[in-house]
Design a protein around this motif. Sequence first.
Motif: not given
Length: 319
Positions: A23, A39, A43-44, A46-48, A51, A127-128, A309
């Motif tokens: 990652f 965080w 995924d919404e 964590a994407d911040n 990745f 999610y990933y 979120t």
Amino acid sequence: MALDLSSLEMVALLETPTGFAFFHVYENLCKGPKNLWSWFINDEVADNVIFLLEFIKFEDKSVAWKSGGPGLLLTRAIKKYCGKSIQLIVGDVELRGVIKSNLNVKCFENEDVIFELMWGLKHVLSYYVRQERGNITLEYRLPLSQGLKDCMSKYEVIIPTEAIDRTFVGCASALHRCDVLLEHYRKRLPEICEPFLPGIREIVNGDIPYAEVVAKILTPDRVQDCNPFEGLSDDVVKKIKDVAANNAGKKVDRAKHRLIYGIARDVRKFPGYRTDLLQTLKSLADKRSGRQKRSQTEILNGQAAKMDTVLVLMLMVYA
């Protein structure tokens, strides 16, 4: 679109049930462990901060720990993603030692941050990496994040570890973020407003009354349905109006105008959000623990997850 490897800041190597996942991790996330866990609710959010770079499936993962390790596949990936200035974050101390010794790669060494990050990556792994969705067990996700445990202790929430699910973590994160934001706003709002209204913070007691007063004076076009002077003594009101009159020539630019209004609005609203979230969190804990057979938590769960979120993204804007 090809990945620009020169833009990578830090790289995390996570052992998964059937392989290893790489990652990208934003460096700011690793400055301290305190808020890191919050965080990783989905995924919404964590994407911040992360990745996925690559997932490598292994028939025999033990090769990574052997004296000649970490094996050809991991070696290629590590060399691909970790240039001279990129730190590699490895949860397993023994594997980290093998990589440092055999590949001469710079590894991140803050154990508290590493622990929290690895918990977070495991929590959102499904999610990933879809290949691992059926392989993630409770044992794999343990031990529990220390930050999450501290949060539960702070709010006096008791729940069995095996009963902690994504809904519970999401609600706990929202509540935690709400407190983080409120603390941030209590400091930030006077910093912005004092140059325009010096001394007002000492005149007006309480965060909400202060927010209402400065918003009414500095952003009057947006605050039309609020009378912040109601309930204040005549002496306090006079002092406030004197300060406002003496500094009337100081103009608030558009950016600060928007910021003052937004923060003041949230200072007024967030205590109510906090109350609802705390009630929801405790209801979830009671239900998951079998202490509450019937509740309305399902009604609140979606609201809490959605609010989480919003709060996280707002923290990014105002921090």
